[in-house]
Design an enzyme around this catalytic site. Structure first.
Site, short mmCIF file in Angstrom:
data_model
loop_
_atom_site.label_atom_id
_atom_site.label_comp_id
_atom_site.label_asym_id
_atom_site.label_seq_id
_atom_site.Cartn_x
_atom_site.Cartn_y
_atom_site.Cartn_z
N ASP A 115 0.86 -1.19 0.00
CA ASP A 115 0.00 0.00 0.00
C ASP A 115 0.89 1.23 0.00
OD1 ASP A 115 -2.97 -0.77 0.49
OD2 ASP A 115 -1.90 -2.00 1.95
N ARG A 123 4.25 2.98 3.10
CA ARG A 123 5.02 1.96 3.80
C ARG A 123 6.53 2.12 3.60
NH1 ARG A 123 0.20 1.15 6.09
NH2 ARG A 123 -1.23 -0.14 4.90
N ARG A 183 -7.17 10.50 1.40
CA ARG A 183 -6.73 9.42 0.51
C ARG A 183 -7.39 9.52 -0.87
NH1 ARG A 183 -8.17 4.14 3.66
NH2 ARG A 183 -7.09 3.15 1.91
N LYS A 213 -9.10 1.20 -5.90
CA LYS A 213 -9.93 0.78 -4.77
C LYS A 213 -10.78 1.96 -4.30
CE LYS A 213 -6.06 1.44 -1.56
NZ LYS A 213 -5.05 0.78 -0.71
N HIS A 214 -11.92 1.70 -3.65
CA HIS A 214 -12.49 0.43 -3.22
C HIS A 214 -13.81 0.25 -3.97
CE1 HIS A 214 -10.07 2.15 0.04
NE2 HIS A 214 -9.72 0.90 0.34
N HIS A 226 -13.22 -1.87 8.11
CA HIS A 226 -12.21 -2.58 8.90
C HIS A 226 -12.78 -3.00 10.24
CE1 HIS A 226 -9.32 -0.77 6.06
NE2 HIS A 226 -8.49 -1.72 6.46
N ASP A 300 -10.66 -7.02 -0.78
CA ASP A 300 -9.99 -6.43 0.37
C ASP A 300 -9.78 -7.57 1.37
OD1 ASP A 300 -8.86 -4.52 2.04
OD2 ASP A 300 -10.49 -3.10 1.81
#
Length: 554
Positions: A115, A123, A183, A213-214, A226, A300
């Protein structure tokens, strides 16, 4: 301004094709379908099932337990997180080992994903930190989006990744409080479509598989799948005119791309109220048929609560594959992953998941892997390593330009102001600056042309303490740099007399300041760049003394 999209990847290896199909000297594009079909026909049941999974693991290097797991289940793809990364050199070594071990056990290269959206969802140790999608969106420049995609792809390739779980194509108002926040490229579906397409095109130029996504879109919902099962009750016409629009453009990129499914429930799209991850209607009728999408479809994480509260991970994996997903995601717990591999293997053997459907998935997976094959950087190209981090001059220049565009956007009046003479800054006025990090303060002080008194906001400083300091310094104008809820809360608690002469530079999330918040004037920059302080210093006159009340936006 420098020319965007400077270079394409220069030297791509055909080694993969020679390893996959040793009877061929060269594999031309028109031969790919036939080559893939031949390879699929040669694969065992275990090899095919392994390709249906993208898995995660906790290790930072391949130890005995991970090696045993890979040898047994032959997973086709991997997703790495912060937990797997110590530094750039370490992750390059780990990915090289993953590649070699995967090829050894399955005779196929893996997709190794990460990601790397930019902003908080980053990351890799890239210096300076990458801007979030909203910062790119505020430039309204497809060329900048494409270059950011290509540079990101080059960073990924430098350390062994060939798949990025980006871009986010959710159309979301940054002030709505949506969990997507910064995002998203923004709230305009046409802008999201254009910039998402361009960013993905940049990744493809670097031979990295983008993953939009998503699907079919999270909109402005605050609830995060989540944590729980979430229903998206957006009307059908709104879904097609807004949320699905970016995917219609994305589908034109061809077969070497991926889409990640949301775990949201969409009653307007599927009356059965199956989450998108398990909905044949959403996957096959809308994504494949209506939008004409030909690439990979990935779920996902099936261990998220939005899925797990409905089905066990192994049952969720089967249902998603039956609905039309090509790859299912399980990113932690070897025990859950083990159950899922065995469950899918039995389901294929029994016909519950037909072999014909599995073979169609194999063709799409191998086509994407053929695109993202072995890569060799030209020896003439400069290394992107700087110690244990990644950077480049091109990247730094692009970052700086995006920051400048964001500042310009924040200072742009919504309405044309009347023609009045601009007030110049009085040399006798005292300007004060408070910020929660030393980088912002030092960046500002290096660039400013006048004496500015500054203070570090650290250790839970209170509003009364700030008021006392401002009075002691004789501050006529006060700037607050805000990066998180603690400093945002501090500015809202200031006395009214201090708020009147203060301006907040919001470098954090839009939701830190609602439109009705009791705060000073707010300039939303949303970009905590290492040079943010410098840029604010360079535009200090315009920020503090513009005749237009609209120049500093809420």
């Amino acid at each position: 301004m420098h020319k965007y999209i400077r270079e394409n990847i220069r030297n791509l290896s055909v080694t993969l094709w020679l390893m996959l199909f040793p009877h061929l000297v060269l594999a031309l594009p028109k031969n790919i379908d036939n080559l893939v079909e031949k390879k699929v026909a040669q694969m065992t049941l275990e090899e095919k099932v392994g390709q249906l999974f993208i898995v995660g693991f906790p290790q930072t290097k391949i130890d005995a337990s991970l090696e045993k797991f890979i040898a047994k289940h032959k997973p086709g793809s991997y997703l790495l997180f912060k937990r797997n990364i110590k530094n750039a050199e370490q992750i390059r070594t780990l990915n090289d080992q993953l590649y070699k071990l995967s090829f050894k056990v399955s005779k196929l290269p893996p997709l190794i994903a990460i990601d790397q959206e930019g902003g908080a969802v980053s990351r890799l140790p890239i210096v300076p930190a990458q801007p979030n999608a909203l910062a790119v969106g505020q430039t309204q420049s497809p060329l900048m989006a494409e270059e950011m995609g290509q540079i990101t792809g080059r960073f990924l390739r430098e350390v062994g990744f060939n798949m990025n779980l980006a871009p986010v194509l959710d159309v979301s108002d940054p002030f709505s409080g949506s969990f997507i926040g910064v995002r998203s490229f923004g709230s305009d579906p046409n802008l999201v479509r254009e910039l998402g397409f361009a960013y993905s095109k940049g990744l493809l130029k670097a031979r990295v598989v983008p993953t939009a996504k998503h699907f079919p879109g999270t909109g402005d919902l605050k609830a995060d799948p989540h944590h729980k099962v979430v229903e998206n009750n957006t009307p059908l016409d709104r879904l097609y005119s807004k949320d699905l629009l970016p995917y219609k453009g994305y589908a034109q990129l061809g077969p070497s791309v991926a889409v990640m499914l949301s775990h949201y429930i969409y009653p307007a799209l599927d009356e059965s109220k199956e989450p998108a991850s398990f909905s044949k209607k959403i996957i096959q009728d809308i994504l494949r048929r209506d939008l004409g999408y030909k690439g990979l479809i990935v779920t996902d994480d099936l261990q998220m609560q939005g899925s797990r509260q409905l089905l066990r991970p192994e049952a969720a994996a089967l249902k998603a594959l039956q609905a039309g997903a090509d790859i299912v995601m399980l990113t932690y717990s070897f025990a859950d992953q083990e159950k899922a591999f065995q469950y899918i293997k039995k389901s294929v053997a029994s016909g519950e998941l037909p072999m014909k459907a599995v073979d169609e998935k194999m063709k799409r997976i191998l086509t994407a892997k053929a695109f993202a094959n072995l890569y060799r950087r030209s020896p003439q190209s400069p290394s992107l390593f700087q110690g244990n981090s990644l950077t480049s001059n091109d990247y730094r220049e692009l970052e700086s330009t995006i920051l400048e565009r964001n500042l310009s956007a924040a200072l742009m009046p919504k309405d044309l102001p009347p023609k009045v003479q601009k007030r110049s800054m009085a040399s006798s006025e005292n300007i004060c600056l408070l910020a929660p990090n030393k980088k912002f303060l030092s960046s500002f002080q290096r660039a400013t042309k006048r004496s500015v008194k500054s203070r570090l906001l650290a250790g839970g400083v209170k509003a009364d303490t700030v008021k006392e300091w401002v009075q002691q310094q004789g501050c006529d104008k006060v700037l607050f740099a805000v990066t998180g809820p603690q400093t945002a809360g501090l500015t809202k608690a200031l006395a009214s007399s201090l708020k009147e002469k203060s301006i907040v530079i919001n470098l954090g999330s839009p939701k830190l300041f609602s439109k009705n918040s009791k705060s000073p004037r707010v300039m939303n920059l949303f970009f905590n760049h290492e040079d943010s302080g410098k840029k604010i210093a360079e535009h200090l006159d315009q920020i503090l003394y513009s005749s237009s009340t609209n120049l500093v936006l809420r």
